[in-house]
Design an enzyme around this catalytic site. Structure first.
Site, PDB file in Angstrom:
ATOM      1  N   HIS A 158       0.828  -1.218   0.000  1.00 20.38           N
ATOM      2  CA  HIS A 158       0.000   0.000   0.000  1.00 20.38           C
ATOM      3  C   HIS A 158       0.861   1.266   0.000  1.00 20.38           C
ATOM      4  CE1 HIS A 158      -3.920  -1.915   0.445  1.00 20.38           C
ATOM      5  NE2 HIS A 158      -3.349  -2.763   1.293  1.00 20.38           N
ATOM      6  N   GLN A 184      -5.791  -4.531  -5.121  1.00 17.17           N
ATOM      7  CA  GLN A 184      -6.576  -3.397  -5.612  1.00 17.17           C
ATOM      8  C   GLN A 184      -6.160  -2.969  -7.022  1.00 17.17           C
ATOM      9  OE1 GLN A 184      -5.080  -3.416  -2.520  1.00 17.17           O
ATOM     10  NE2 GLN A 184      -6.991  -3.954  -1.471  1.00 17.17           N
ATOM     11  N   ASP A 229      -0.270  -5.374   5.632  1.00 23.26           N
ATOM     12  CA  ASP A 229      -1.323  -6.157   4.993  1.00 23.26           C
ATOM     13  C   ASP A 229      -1.196  -6.144   3.472  1.00 23.26           C
ATOM     14  OD1 ASP A 229      -1.952  -3.358   5.124  1.00 23.26           O
ATOM     15  OD2 ASP A 229      -3.952  -3.837   4.371  1.00 23.26           O
ATOM     16  N   GLU A 230      -1.744  -7.170   2.874  1.00 21.97           N
ATOM     17  CA  GLU A 230      -2.026  -7.262   1.440  1.00 21.97           C
ATOM     18  C   GLU A 230      -0.813  -6.999   0.542  1.00 21.97           C
ATOM     19  OE1 GLU A 230      -6.699  -6.486   0.869  1.00 21.97           O
ATOM     20  OE2 GLU A 230      -5.524  -4.650   1.008  1.00 21.97           O
ATOM     21  N   VAL A 231       0.355  -7.460   0.959  1.00 25.18           N
ATOM     22  CA  VAL A 231       1.479  -7.471   0.023  1.00 25.18           C
ATOM     23  C   VAL A 231       1.213  -8.572  -0.994  1.00 25.18           C
ATOM     24  CG1 VAL A 231       3.952  -7.909  -0.240  1.00 25.18           C
ATOM     25  CG2 VAL A 231       3.111  -6.545   1.680  1.00 25.18           C
TER      26      VAL A 231
END
Length: 636
Positions: free
Chosen positions: A381, A406, A445-447
């Site tokens: 992010h 995303q 988060d969300e790597v």
């Protein structure tokens, strides 16, 4: 009125993602040609798609830009329609359509485009149900969260509450702070407190009682006075909030709610961490809005404000060592590296928080016994930071070697670029001076799976350290970050993915379980302290029903307020692990917040529902009583 308007509709197709139809209306008095159309939408178009009547020029996450067929001219009063088949995300709600739109004209000018809801073709989407039942009470007292123990008898309504004679100055100051809070939340209502004695009012006598637990309070009512006992300032603060709530309810609906003149309340919080997260990266909230949200948290006896200050879309915190962060990412335009995204119109909002803003907000929260936990979301992010500071990039790594969930390309800080740690060290130095709390939240988060594996620098690092894969690289990175924070006197908080690839030292680490409830159980079993924040019940951007007309996101399903209220985080854990649950937290993400009305529809009454779940034991909760009281509670 805009000279141009964009309508979008979705036709579901069995076995596929359906067809998106977009129609641009030329409402101006001149023909339109030589233009491009850009819009944002959470309904992203897939890499593999079929477009009829247009061609897609560019896509960055939710940002899409289309070109008309060569030579197309839309006459005044005319329209241009095109369709797209092949969507990355199937829409579920009317708010899954256009979030903002603009035209870039042949001469380079940009013009705003109006838009409506996403229309559903070919089937009935249902109606959005009411969020609350009529409500019913057995005991006529307006208290949220409901106290641990209560035995009261109603009596005459006092005109006001005031401190008894010889009250200490610190208690009078605490009363004045609560008076100011009430006046901000209910500016048109008569004040519940006076600092001077008033005939017809009732005196509050403050007692310090060391035998009372930390953060707890007791109230003893008589016709002559109210005795508020506590061991600390926080307990006194919560007791004063309860008194303000009781008086507010009794005045607002005298037929239903009463004020006690006999009996006791003994109360203390069930969980120590009672939090609310706000994403200000996807959408900027002015300082006044942030401070009002903190007021609302205090009114609901929440004690943690988790401030999500950075993300792919923007970096909102002033860092004096790197002014480029806010210059580049708080001002986003079509011709810049960071395109407009959630919350931005065609003239992308310029917004960030100066360090003086931060000091004001932190001090305001502290006065209300709310701790501010700042978050800079790393290593993933990080599009905003990477765009602002090119030296953070391994220039030998292909620029589109992986994509985030995303849709952002190569958006994670590189663990093998040494400047990454120099940069973050200076950021942490400035944050430590601004935020006195014990935690800094670092995201984690969300790597994307596969991140960094095409980076020559990371390949060298993996060979040297014996690392294999993205998760192991992230663990290596976060261990260094935890050491850097410890050297600055701070503890590490993060999302549940921090535990992957070996994680970090459990001591002094707090992780938030967001993906689903059983993740919290796994983290506790793995030795981590946990805050429960599962998207299925505590994410306030989720729609509240499955009806097409209901606003909100849908990746975690839909969450009616009663489900948020009823969920018990501890129920998932065996008795031996329950001390690993530090508390619970609501999360407000900004992707589906198109207006103040949308914010209030999504956040309330679910935020007070989660506040009661955080404070009140399961055996004391009552949904019908909550529904009767929460209608009187403030919104943003």
């Amino acid at each position: 009125m805009a000279d141009y308007h964009l309508e979008a509709s979705w036709n579901p197709v069995e076995g596929g993602s359906g067809r998106l139809t977009l129609t641009l209306f030329n409402l101006s008095s001149e023909p339109l040609s030589g233009f491009s159309l850009a819009y944002r939408s959470p309904t992203r178009i897939a890499d593999t798609h079929v477009c009829d009547g247009a061609s897609m020029r560019r896509q960055v996450a939710s940002f899409h830009e289309f070109l008309p067929p060569e030579g197309l001219s839309i006459p005044a009063g005319g329209r241009w329609r095109f369709t797209v088949e092949g969507l990355a995300d199937e829409p579920k709600h009317r708010t899954d359509g256009i979030k903002s739109a603009c035209l870039t004209l042949g001469d380079g000018r940009r013009v705003a485009v109006g838009f409506g809801d996403l229309m559903l073709e070919g089937r009935d989407g249902g109606m959005a149900p009411p969020l609350l039942p009529p409500g019913q009470i057995e005991e006529p007292y307006a208290l949220l969260p409901w106290p641990l123990s209560l035995g009261l008898k109603a009596g005459d309504l006092p005109s006001v509450l005031y401190p008894a004679e010889k009250t200490r100055p610190d208690a009078i100051k605490a009363l004045s702070l609560l008076l100011a809070l009430y006046q901000r939340l209910y500016p048109g209502e008569p004040a519940p407190f006076s600092l001077a004695a008033v005939k017809g009012g009732r005196a509050i006598r403050f007692v310090t009682e060391s035998s009372i637990a930390a953060f707890a309070y007791e109230l003893r009512f008589s016709a002559r006075e109210i005795v508020l006992s506590s061991a600390d300032a926080a307990g006194r603060h919560y007791g004063l909030i309860s008194l303000a709530q009781l008086l507010h309810g009794a005045r607002a609906d005298r037929d239903v709610f009463k004020f006690p003149n006999f009996g006791t309340i003994a109360d203390q919080p069930h969980h120590g961490w009672r939090g609310c997260h706000l994403d200000v990266a996807g959408q900027f909230y002015p300082v006044a809005d942030v401070m009002r949200l903190i007021d609302i948290l205090a009114w609901n006896k929440l004690n943690i404000f988790h401030w999500h200050l950075t993300d792919d879309e923007a970096w909102r915190l002033e860092i004096k060592a790197y002014p480029e962060l806010t210059e580049a990412s708080a001002k986003r335009r079509l011709d810049e590296a960071l395109v407009p995204d959630f919350g931005d119109g065609q003239d992308a909002r310029i917004g960030h928080y100066t360090q003086d803003d931060v000091r004001r907000i932190v001090a305001h929260a502290a006065s209300l016994h709310v701790e501010v936990v700042p978050e800079i979301d790393i290593p993933g992010h990080s599009t905003a930071a990477l765009s602002a500071l090119p030296d953070l990039v391994d220039r030998q790594e292909p620029p589109d070697s992986y994509r985030s969930p995303q849709g952002y390309a190569s958006n994670a800080l590189n663990p093998a670029v040494e400047f990454t740690y120099e940069f973050l060290g200076k950021v942490f130095d400035e944050m430590v001076a601004l935020f006195p709390g014990e935690y800094v939240h670092i995201g984690g988060d969300e790597v994307a799976e596969g991140a960094w594996l095409s980076s020559p620098l990371c390949k060298t690092l993996m060979e040297r350290e014996g690392l294999a894969g993205t998760a192991a690289l992230q663990s290596h990175f976060l261990k260094r970050i935890k050491t850097m924070l410890s050297e600055r006197g701070k503890k590490l908080a993060g999302w549940n993915e921090v535990s992957r690839g070996g994680g970090v030292d459990r001591d002094g680490t707090l992780l938030m379980a967001w993906e689903k409830p059983d993740v919290g159980l796994a983290l506790a079993e793995d030795g981590y302290d946990v805050v429960m924040s599962p998207g299925q019940v505590y994410y306030l951007d989720m729609a509240q029903s499955e009806a097409w007309a209901e606003p909100g996101a849908s990746w975690a399903g839909f969450t009616p307020p009663e489900r948020s209220y009823a969920y018990e985080a501890e129920a998932e854990l065996p008795e031996a692990l329950r001390d690993k649950i530090r508390g619970i937290q609501a999360c407000i993400w900004s992707g589906n917040v198109a207006s103040r009305a949308h914010f209030n529809r999504l956040v309330f009454p679910r935020l007070p529902a989660i506040a009661e779940a955080a404070w009140t034991p399961l055996t004391r909760k009552d949904w019908d009583r909550f529904a009767a009281i929460v209608r009187m509670w403030p919104v943003l």
